[in-house]
Structures are given as structure tokens and as C-alpha cells.
Design a protein around this motif. Structure first.
Motif, PDB file in Angstrom:
ATOM      1  N   ARG A   4      -1.177 -13.351  -7.387  1.00 28.99           N
ATOM      2  CA  ARG A   4      -0.410 -12.966  -6.206  1.00 28.99           C
ATOM      3  C   ARG A   4       0.198 -11.586  -6.443  1.00 28.99           C
ATOM      4  N   TYR A   5      -0.195 -10.645  -5.626  1.00 30.57           N
ATOM      5  CA  TYR A   5       0.391  -9.307  -5.676  1.00 30.57           C
ATOM      6  C   TYR A   5       1.581  -9.266  -4.730  1.00 30.57           C
ATOM      7  N   GLU A   6       2.698  -8.762  -5.230  1.00 30.56           N
ATOM      8  CA  GLU A   6       3.899  -8.676  -4.411  1.00 30.56           C
ATOM      9  C   GLU A   6       4.651  -7.412  -4.789  1.00 30.56           C
ATOM     10  N   PHE A   7       4.847  -6.531  -3.815  1.00 25.16           N
ATOM     11  CA  PHE A   7       5.575  -5.293  -4.080  1.00 25.16           C
ATOM     12  C   PHE A   7       6.085  -4.702  -2.774  1.00 25.16           C
ATOM     13  N   GLU A   8       7.035  -3.793  -2.914  1.00 24.52           N
ATOM     14  CA  GLU A   8       7.593  -3.102  -1.752  1.00 24.52           C
ATOM     15  C   GLU A   8       6.875  -1.777  -1.554  1.00 24.52           C
ATOM     16  N   ILE A   9       6.619  -1.442  -0.308  1.00 20.25           N
ATOM     17  CA  ILE A   9       5.938  -0.191   0.012  1.00 20.25           C
ATOM     18  C   ILE A   9       6.940   0.950  -0.107  1.00 20.25           C
ATOM     19  N   ASP A  10       6.733   1.799  -1.114  1.00 22.27           N
ATOM     20  CA  ASP A  10       7.675   2.883  -1.388  1.00 22.27           C
ATOM     21  C   ASP A  10       7.018   4.251  -1.227  1.00 22.27           C
ATOM     22  N   ASN A  11       5.804   4.286  -0.685  1.00 22.83           N
ATOM     23  CA  ASN A  11       5.097   5.553  -0.485  1.00 22.83           C
ATOM     24  C   ASN A  11       5.413   6.144   0.884  1.00 22.83           C
ATOM     25  N   ARG A  12       5.297   7.487   0.963  1.00 28.28           N
ATOM     26  CA  ARG A  12       5.376   8.118   2.265  1.00 28.28           C
ATOM     27  C   ARG A  12       4.113   7.786   3.054  1.00 28.28           C
TER      28      ARG A  12
ATOM     29  N   PRO B  18     -11.572  -4.567   4.835  1.00 28.43           N
ATOM     30  CA  PRO B  18     -10.598  -4.461   5.912  1.00 28.43           C
ATOM     31  C   PRO B  18      -9.609  -3.322   5.648  1.00 28.43           C
ATOM     32  N   ILE B  19      -9.027  -2.801   6.727  1.00 23.18           N
ATOM     33  CA  ILE B  19      -7.961  -1.797   6.611  1.00 23.18           C
ATOM     34  C   ILE B  19      -6.625  -2.531   6.605  1.00 23.18           C
ATOM     35  N   LEU B  20      -5.831  -2.302   5.574  1.00 27.16           N
ATOM     36  CA  LEU B  20      -4.486  -2.864   5.511  1.00 27.16           C
ATOM     37  C   LEU B  20      -3.507  -1.807   6.000  1.00 27.16           C
ATOM     38  N   ARG B  21      -2.743  -2.129   7.033  1.00 27.03           N
ATOM     39  CA  ARG B  21      -1.751  -1.193   7.582  1.00 27.03           C
ATOM     40  C   ARG B  21      -0.350  -1.725   7.280  1.00 27.03           C
ATOM     41  N   VAL B  22       0.455  -0.905   6.630  1.00 25.65           N
ATOM     42  CA  VAL B  22       1.790  -1.314   6.227  1.00 25.65           C
ATOM     43  C   VAL B  22       2.791  -0.218   6.572  1.00 25.65           C
ATOM     44  N   ARG B  23       4.066  -0.555   6.519  1.00 27.45           N
ATOM     45  CA  ARG B  23       5.138   0.409   6.780  1.00 27.45           C
ATOM     46  C   ARG B  23       5.971   0.601   5.521  1.00 27.45           C
ATOM     47  N   ARG B  24       6.482   1.789   5.358  1.00 23.51           N
ATOM     48  CA  ARG B  24       7.362   2.063   4.217  1.00 23.51           C
ATOM     49  C   ARG B  24       8.591   1.159   4.294  1.00 23.51           C
ATOM     50  N   GLY B  25       8.958   0.563   3.173  1.00 22.57           N
ATOM     51  CA  GLY B  25      10.077  -0.364   3.127  1.00 22.57           C
ATOM     52  C   GLY B  25       9.667  -1.812   3.299  1.00 22.57           C
ATOM     53  N   MET B  26       8.453  -2.047   3.779  1.00 25.63           N
ATOM     54  CA  MET B  26       7.964  -3.413   3.945  1.00 25.63           C
ATOM     55  C   MET B  26       7.669  -4.030   2.571  1.00 25.63           C
ATOM     56  N   ARG B  27       7.915  -5.314   2.459  1.00 28.74           N
ATOM     57  CA  ARG B  27       7.530  -6.032   1.247  1.00 28.74           C
ATOM     58  C   ARG B  27       6.264  -6.821   1.550  1.00 28.74           C
ATOM     59  N   VAL B  28       5.224  -6.615   0.748  1.00 21.57           N
ATOM     60  CA  VAL B  28       3.952  -7.274   1.012  1.00 21.57           C
ATOM     61  C   VAL B  28       3.667  -8.313  -0.070  1.00 21.57           C
ATOM     62  N   ARG B  29       2.936  -9.340   0.331  1.00 14.10           N
ATOM     63  CA  ARG B  29       2.499 -10.378  -0.591  1.00 14.10           C
ATOM     64  C   ARG B  29       1.022 -10.634  -0.293  1.00 14.10           C
ATOM     65  N   ILE B  30       0.186 -10.426  -1.291  1.00  9.52           N
ATOM     66  CA  ILE B  30      -1.258 -10.533  -1.109  1.00  9.52           C
ATOM     67  C   ILE B  30      -1.819 -11.505  -2.136  1.00  9.52           C
ATOM     68  N   HIS B  31      -2.527 -12.513  -1.666  1.00  7.29           N
ATOM     69  CA  HIS B  31      -3.142 -13.501  -2.547  1.00  7.29           C
ATOM     70  C   HIS B  31      -4.586 -13.091  -2.810  1.00  7.29           C
ATOM     71  N   PHE B  32      -4.903 -12.842  -4.065  1.00  8.36           N
ATOM     72  CA  PHE B  32      -6.266 -12.458  -4.469  1.00  8.36           C
ATOM     73  C   PHE B  32      -6.922 -13.622  -5.176  1.00  8.36           C
ATOM     74  N   ILE B  33      -8.030 -14.107  -4.619  1.00 12.73           N
ATOM     75  CA  ILE B  33      -8.800 -15.195  -5.215  1.00 12.73           C
ATOM     76  C   ILE B  33     -10.147 -14.626  -5.625  1.00 12.73           C
ATOM     77  N   ASN B  34     -10.464 -14.715  -6.902  1.00 13.69           N
ATOM     78  CA  ASN B  34     -11.699 -14.130  -7.422  1.00 13.69           C
ATOM     79  C   ASN B  34     -12.852 -15.122  -7.316  1.00 13.69           C
ATOM     80  N   GLN B  35     -13.746 -14.879  -6.368  1.00 18.18           N
ATOM     81  CA  GLN B  35     -14.917 -15.725  -6.182  1.00 18.18           C
ATOM     82  C   GLN B  35     -16.181 -15.068  -6.742  1.00 18.18           C
ATOM     83  N   LEU B  36     -16.004 -14.017  -7.536  1.00 19.22           N
ATOM     84  CA  LEU B  36     -17.139 -13.390  -8.206  1.00 19.22           C
ATOM     85  C   LEU B  36     -17.483 -14.152  -9.487  1.00 19.22           C
TER      86      LEU B  36
END
Length: 234
Positions: free
Chosen positions: A51-59, A1-19
Motif C-alpha cells: 500500500r502506497y500512501e503519501f501526501e502530494i507535495d509537488n507543484r 491510466p492517468i492519475l490526477r491529483v491535487r497538491r496537499g491531497m493524501r493518496v492511498r494506492i493499493h498495488f497488487i503484483n500479478q506478474l
């Protein structure tokens, strides 16, 4: 999937490893805390999660994500565990670049298929340095896929488009050009938008590199075909 985010947004992504093997997500090109960067030492065991959690600080720009476990990166990326992460910001929006259906994202990958039409990855051939590097970094596939499809085609309108290209291949380098010799207008690279557009006869993309093009299809007649090819190089 394409993840679309905005600068300054705080994202939280849950990664579950089913491999059935360890895996981890690396946010390629993103400015994130060390513990969130997907280093192999943070690999998640089978059945585990993080759980990945970080703020989008990229241009604004075209970034991507992929697994990065030690010794398994090549095969997991090859199996399809990769996607685009697209960042927008106020500076980009003020430029009025093509958006929506006129913002195309193309992931270029080479793959090989076995007699059963399943993905086939090189075994690596022995335990020497060459075999180890093949298992780690990949090999050259027999078919070129765009967004997972061979001989991919897209229908476009006679207007300007923003075309994002990612070399998602494991090893192959591409020298991309329009078949009819039309110059390429480059507006962005790995670090985001350029200060201004530049014109080049071709663009070279090594694995993991991205480039953004401005393509004005209004110069073509209805029914015309514009082909993107990888030129030969030494």
C-alpha cells in the motif's frame, strides 16, 4: 491510466503484483517518503501487494509512474507498465490554462513487433556488459507509438491547447519539432511550470523527461494538419 491529483491531497494506492516476477512502483519526480519511492529493495514478489500512501507535495506539473525492480525495469516498462501522474494546484488554476479536452497528454514510445504482432524485446545477446545494459535500459524500437498507437492522429478545435509530452521510451532520445517550422512555446518541464513561456525551434527529450507546450490552433484553418516530428541529430 492517468492519475490526477491535487497538491496537499493524501493518496492511498493499493498495488497488487500479478506478474510472474517481482515489481514495484516508482513515482517519478514526486516528493515521497523513502519507503514509498519504489526502490528495488522494496520490490513486491509475485502475488504480493503493498500500500502506497503519501501526501502530494509537488507543484503542479506532469509526472509519471513506472516499475523499478532490479534488472527488470526495462522489460516491464516496455511491456506497458507506465502511466502519467498529473498534479494541479491553486497557482496553476489561477493562470487559466487550457483544461479538460484542451489538456492533451501524449506518451511517446518506440516499440518493435514480432511476426505474431506481439511486443518484441531484445534478448540482450550474451552475458557481457552490453547485453546486461540492453536488458536493463532497453533498445531502439522500430515503430514510434503515441499513447500506444502507431501513426497517431488527434482532432482538435481551433483554440489554445496545453500539450503534455512524456518520452516513455526505454532508450530513444527525441528532437521534437513541428514539421512546418512553427516555433514551439514551452510552458513547463520536469519540475513543473516555468516562470514564463519560452519559444524554441525544437525540444529534446531523453527517456523519462517531460515537457509542456502551449499550442494555439486558432492560427490554422479548418482541415489543416500540424505534424510533430523527431528531427535527425548527431
Amino acid at each position: 491510466p492517468i492519475l490526477r491529483v491535487r497538491r496537499g491531497m493524501r493518496v492511498r494506492i493499493h498495488f497488487i503484483n500479478q506478474l510472474p516476477q517481482p515489481s514495484v512502483v516508482h513515482w517519478h519526480g514526486m516528493l515521497v517518503p523513502e519507503a514509498m519511492d519504489g526502490h528495488p529493495r522494496f520490490a513486491v514478489p509475485p502475488g504480493g501487494q503493498i500500500r502506497y500512501e503519501f501526501e502530494i507535495d509537488n507543484r503542479a506539473g506532469t509526472y509519471w509512474f513506472h516499475p523499478h525492480p532490479h534488472g527488470l525495469t526495462g522489460t516491464q516498462v516496455y511491456g506497458g507498465l507506465a502511466g502519467l501522474l498529473i498534479v494541479s494546484d491553486d497557482e496553476e488554476r489561477a493562470l487559466g490554462l487550457p483544461s479538460g479536452e484542451q489538456d492533451l497528454a501524449l506518451v511517446i514510445q518506440d516499440r518493435s513487433f514480432g511476426p505474431d504482432n506481439q511486443l518484441q524485446y531484445a534478448s540482450g545477446g550474451g552475458g557481457g556488459m552490453g547485453g546486461m545494459m540492453t536488458r536493463m535500459t532497453g533498445f531502439l524500437g522500430e515503430q514510434i507509438l503515441v499513447n500506444g498507437r502507431p501513426n497517431a492522429t488527434l482532432q482538435v478545435q481551433r483554440r489554445a491547447y496545453r500539450v503534455r509530452l512524456l518520452n516513455g521510451s526505454n532508450s530513444r532520445i527525441y528532437k521534437l519539432a513541428w514539421r512546418d517550422g512553427t516555433p514551439m512555446t514551452v510552458i513547463g518541464t520536469d519540475g513543473g511550470l516555468l516562470a514564463g513561456p519560452v519559444t524554441r525551434p525544437y525540444v529534446t527529450l531523453a527517456p523519462a523527461e517531460r515537457v509542456e507546450l502551449w499550442v494555439d490552433f486558432s492560427a490554422h484553418s479548418a482541415g489543416d494538419e500540424l505534424s510533430l516530428h523527431s528531427l535527425a541529430f548527431a
